[in-house]
Design a protein around this motif. Sequence first.
Motif, PDB file in Angstrom:
ATOM      1  N   LEU A   1       0.818  -1.207   0.000  1.00  6.39           N
ATOM      2  CA  LEU A   1       0.000   0.000   0.000  1.00  6.39           C
ATOM      3  C   LEU A   1       0.855   1.263   0.000  1.00  6.39           C
ATOM      4  CD1 LEU A   1      -2.783  -1.069   2.526  1.00  6.39           C
ATOM      5  CD2 LEU A   1      -2.970  -0.910   0.042  1.00  6.39           C
ATOM      6  N   ALA A   2       2.003   1.205   0.666  1.00 11.22           N
ATOM      7  CA  ALA A   2       2.849   2.403   0.768  1.00 11.22           C
ATOM      8  C   ALA A   2       3.646   2.650  -0.503  1.00 11.22           C
ATOM      9  CB  ALA A   2       3.801   2.268   1.962  1.00 11.22           C
ATOM     10  N   VAL A   3       4.161   1.596  -1.098  1.00  9.83           N
ATOM     11  CA  VAL A   3       5.031   1.745  -2.267  1.00  9.83           C
ATOM     12  C   VAL A   3       4.243   1.765  -3.569  1.00  9.83           C
ATOM     13  CG1 VAL A   3       6.941   0.672  -3.540  1.00  9.83           C
ATOM     14  CG2 VAL A   3       6.945   0.670  -1.036  1.00  9.83           C
ATOM     15  N   GLY A   4       3.178   0.967  -3.631  1.00  4.70           N
ATOM     16  CA  GLY A   4       2.370   0.930  -4.851  1.00  4.70           C
ATOM     17  C   GLY A   4       2.968   0.031  -5.921  1.00  4.70           C
ATOM     18  N   GLN A   5       2.858   0.446  -7.170  1.00  5.10           N
ATOM     19  CA  GLN A   5       3.252  -0.367  -8.310  1.00  5.10           C
ATOM     20  C   GLN A   5       4.677  -0.937  -8.228  1.00  5.10           C
ATOM     21  OE1 GLN A   5       1.013  -1.182 -10.584  1.00  5.10           O
ATOM     22  NE2 GLN A   5       2.426  -2.488 -11.739  1.00  5.10           N
ATOM     23  N   PRO A   6       5.671  -0.182  -7.745  1.00  6.62           N
ATOM     24  CA  PRO A   6       7.021  -0.769  -7.657  1.00  6.62           C
ATOM     25  C   PRO A   6       7.095  -2.037  -6.809  1.00  6.62           C
ATOM     26  CG  PRO A   6       7.143   1.612  -7.445  1.00  6.62           C
ATOM     27  CD  PRO A   6       5.686   1.259  -7.421  1.00  6.62           C
ATOM     28  N   ALA A   7       6.138  -2.227  -5.900  1.00  8.93           N
ATOM     29  CA  ALA A   7       6.155  -3.426  -5.050  1.00  8.93           C
ATOM     30  C   ALA A   7       5.921  -4.698  -5.861  1.00  8.93           C
ATOM     31  CB  ALA A   7       5.105  -3.308  -3.950  1.00  8.93           C
ATOM     32  N   THR A   8       5.382  -4.564  -7.077  1.00  6.48           N
ATOM     33  CA  THR A   8       5.155  -5.745  -7.909  1.00  6.48           C
ATOM     34  C   THR A   8       6.470  -6.407  -8.314  1.00  6.48           C
ATOM     35  OG1 THR A   8       5.079  -4.369  -9.906  1.00  6.48           O
ATOM     36  CG2 THR A   8       2.991  -4.808  -8.807  1.00  6.48           C
ATOM     37  N   GLN A   9       7.590  -5.679  -8.166  1.00  7.32           N
ATOM     38  CA  GLN A   9       8.884  -6.275  -8.487  1.00  7.32           C
ATOM     39  C   GLN A   9       9.244  -7.409  -7.520  1.00  7.32           C
ATOM     40  OE1 GLN A   9      10.642  -5.325 -11.248  1.00  7.32           O
ATOM     41  NE2 GLN A   9       8.817  -4.082 -11.628  1.00  7.32           N
ATOM     42  N   LEU A  10       8.545  -7.479  -6.394  1.00  2.28           N
ATOM     43  CA  LEU A  10       8.792  -8.544  -5.428  1.00  2.28           C
ATOM     44  C   LEU A  10       8.094  -9.845  -5.800  1.00  2.28           C
ATOM     45  CD1 LEU A  10       8.281  -6.474  -2.147  1.00  2.28           C
ATOM     46  CD2 LEU A  10      10.461  -7.325  -3.030  1.00  2.28           C
ATOM     47  N   LYS A  11       7.248  -9.810  -6.810  1.00  2.00           N
ATOM     48  CA  LYS A  11       6.425 -10.976  -7.144  1.00  2.00           C
ATOM     49  C   LYS A  11       7.226 -12.257  -7.386  1.00  2.00           C
ATOM     50  CE  LYS A  11       2.380 -12.224  -9.901  1.00  2.00           C
ATOM     51  NZ  LYS A  11       2.851 -13.534 -10.381  1.00  2.00           N
ATOM     52  N   PRO A  12       8.389 -12.221  -8.043  1.00  2.00           N
ATOM     53  CA  PRO A  12       9.136 -13.474  -8.237  1.00  2.00           C
ATOM     54  C   PRO A  12       9.467 -14.196  -6.936  1.00  2.00           C
ATOM     55  CG  PRO A  12       9.979 -11.786  -9.705  1.00  2.00           C
ATOM     56  CD  PRO A  12       9.004 -11.103  -8.790  1.00  2.00           C
ATOM     57  N   LEU A  13       9.706 -13.443  -5.861  1.00  4.70           N
ATOM     58  CA  LEU A  13       9.981 -14.082  -4.576  1.00  4.70           C
ATOM     59  C   LEU A  13       8.755 -14.833  -4.070  1.00  4.70           C
ATOM     60  CD1 LEU A  13      11.968 -11.237  -2.751  1.00  4.70           C
ATOM     61  CD2 LEU A  13      12.889 -13.310  -3.826  1.00  4.70           C
ATOM     62  N   GLY A  14       7.586 -14.270  -4.316  1.00  3.56           N
ATOM     63  CA  GLY A  14       6.352 -14.957  -3.935  1.00  3.56           C
ATOM     64  C   GLY A  14       6.060 -16.132  -4.839  1.00  3.56           C
ATOM     65  N   ASP A  15       6.324 -15.962  -6.132  1.00  2.00           N
ATOM     66  CA  ASP A  15       6.100 -17.064  -7.072  1.00  2.00           C
ATOM     67  C   ASP A  15       6.981 -18.263  -6.736  1.00  2.00           C
ATOM     68  OD1 ASP A  15       4.231 -15.586  -8.418  1.00  2.00           O
ATOM     69  OD2 ASP A  15       5.608 -14.890  -9.984  1.00  2.00           O
ATOM     70  N   LEU A  16       8.175 -18.002  -6.240  1.00  3.89           N
ATOM     71  CA  LEU A  16       9.065 -19.095  -5.849  1.00  3.89           C
ATOM     72  C   LEU A  16       8.453 -19.900  -4.705  1.00  3.89           C
ATOM     73  CD1 LEU A  16      11.735 -20.634  -5.902  1.00  3.89           C
ATOM     74  CD2 LEU A  16      12.711 -18.862  -4.420  1.00  3.89           C
ATOM     75  N   PHE A  17       7.849 -19.226  -3.750  1.00  3.39           N
ATOM     76  CA  PHE A  17       7.188 -19.918  -2.642  1.00  3.39           C
ATOM     77  C   PHE A  17       6.051 -20.800  -3.156  1.00  3.39           C
ATOM     78  CE2 PHE A  17       3.959 -19.533   0.925  1.00  3.39           C
ATOM     79  CZ  PHE A  17       4.499 -20.574   1.657  1.00  3.39           C
ATOM     80  N   LEU A  18       5.243 -20.262  -4.069  1.00  6.11           N
ATOM     81  CA  LEU A  18       4.150 -21.045  -4.638  1.00  6.11           C
ATOM     82  C   LEU A  18       4.678 -22.266  -5.377  1.00  6.11           C
ATOM     83  CD1 LEU A  18       1.760 -18.273  -6.022  1.00  6.11           C
ATOM     84  CD2 LEU A  18       1.617 -19.512  -3.863  1.00  6.11           C
ATOM     85  N   ARG A  19       5.752 -22.083  -6.128  1.00  3.77           N
ATOM     86  CA  ARG A  19       6.319 -23.205  -6.878  1.00  3.77           C
ATOM     87  C   ARG A  19       6.855 -24.285  -5.938  1.00  3.77           C
ATOM     88  NH1 ARG A  19       8.929 -22.449 -12.687  1.00  3.77           N
ATOM     89  NH2 ARG A  19       7.418 -21.016 -13.587  1.00  3.77           N
ATOM     90  N   LEU A  20       7.467 -23.861  -4.842  1.00  5.12           N
ATOM     91  CA  LEU A  20       7.979 -24.832  -3.886  1.00  5.12           C
ATOM     92  C   LEU A  20       6.840 -25.657  -3.282  1.00  5.12           C
ATOM     93  CD1 LEU A  20      10.658 -22.646  -2.072  1.00  5.12           C
ATOM     94  CD2 LEU A  20      11.103 -24.666  -3.483  1.00  5.12           C
ATOM     95  N   LEU A  21       5.740 -25.006  -2.961  1.00  5.46           N
ATOM     96  CA  LEU A  21       4.593 -25.733  -2.425  1.00  5.46           C
ATOM     97  C   LEU A  21       3.982 -26.651  -3.483  1.00  5.46           C
ATOM     98  CD1 LEU A  21       2.776 -23.013  -0.274  1.00  5.46           C
ATOM     99  CD2 LEU A  21       3.909 -25.075   0.560  1.00  5.46           C
ATOM    100  N   GLU A  22       3.818 -26.118  -4.691  1.00 11.13           N
ATOM    101  CA  GLU A  22       3.234 -26.929  -5.763  1.00 11.13           C
ATOM    102  C   GLU A  22       4.123 -28.122  -6.096  1.00 11.13           C
ATOM    103  OE1 GLU A  22       2.810 -23.985  -8.737  1.00 11.13           O
ATOM    104  OE2 GLU A  22       1.028 -23.074  -7.822  1.00 11.13           O
TER     105      GLU A  22
END
Length: 436
Positions: free
Chosen positions: A32-53
């Motif tokens: 909420l504070a940073v806005g659109q630039p925070a989407t650059q963190l998405k690969p770190l989250g995608d890695l977590f999803l891939r590990l679970l999957e």
Amino acid sequence: MSSLRRAWRGYRSVPIVYRISVGFLLGAVVGLAVGQPATQLKPLGDLFLRLLEMLVIPLVVFTLLAGMERLSPSRLGRVGGIVVGLYMATTAVAGVIGLTVANLLNPGVGVEFTGGKAESAEPPSLAKVVLGIVPENPISAMASGDLLATIFFVVVFGLGLAVVRDTADDEAVREGVETIFRAVDAATEALFAVVWGVMEYGVVGVFALVAASLGSHGVDAIVSLAALVGTIAVAIGVHIAVTYLGVITAGLLGQSPLAFLDGAKDAMVTAFSIRSSSGTLPVTIADARDNLRIDESVYGFSLPLGATINMDGAAIRQAVTAVFAANLVGAPLGITEQVTVLATVVLVSIGTAGVPGAGLVMLTVILNAAGLPLEIVGFVAGVDPILGRIATMNNVTGDLAVSSLAAKYNDAIDLTGGVWGDGDVAERSGVLASND
């Protein structure tokens, strides 16, 4: 170095669910504070999803096979009948609760409909659903992540192993089957160790997922559709409190609802964070085994199946959205239309894939059945991330509640240990607080 080690041990001593919750909150603040630039963190989250999957299919295969070791064909029929019956019953109750709360709160009245686009989807025929359970190629089904087809093959193969073990005349053959089962037990233990390792990274993964999601969507969409979000949240809260905690846990299981929540909280937080029942399956299985002390002969069957067919959250979400859509266009649903919606919701929710975004596709079937405009799917898509989170949390809570009750009916749960006992609950996840 010693201070770093002490700090790390102190960090590890905090239960993982609290660390993930802090990661979620920090991610929300950053997004909420940073806005659109925070989407650059998405690969770190995608890695977590891939590990679970990555862990889903191996866990389904090995936990099911381990369960087959202790299940005769006759007992499997009993366990399967109880589990499927409970899943169907709770989904029907979820749909009724969704419609009741929606009729009381009337979401959509006074909301401006700005339109949108959506693709239509048709429900599969009964024959197609039944045939889809049987894989043409079991290896292909596993590779594509088709849980229902994988479950069918593994159950059949596991029963085959059990029959051979009990009836084969050749001692070497029987010993070979036992060797397979011992290897399965070892592989299952190894997978659980990997699960908790992945959950350690989950603190970072959840932080990144939430930051990227809120950085992309913000809160504007949620505010504009607050009535829909609020109504679904209330209905899901009622369903969890009344059905899972009241009727199942306190009434039929005879145990403390707070103890159940303590045992299920890891899976609930993970489900809310990643919006995927199948992705949460490794954590759900770990909670069933370590916290709720359900025997593998039950959870090895009920949880993979529940991640596929038990979609109470989807049932509530779609029932409420149908009422919301009708109110938007000024054509409130009558009793006959609501009965049609309920029947469609129950059937469609069973076939809803346990992955993010599937709810929007299935919603088009509900709207078609009710004769409502499909453009509403596009209108509510902006709040799909938050709706998916609360619905998925509901789903995994239901999986664990039903599994606990089914285990009681089959004398396959230890109600004196884990969260149910008087001892230190922290022992159930000692691996998380272990010293390096």
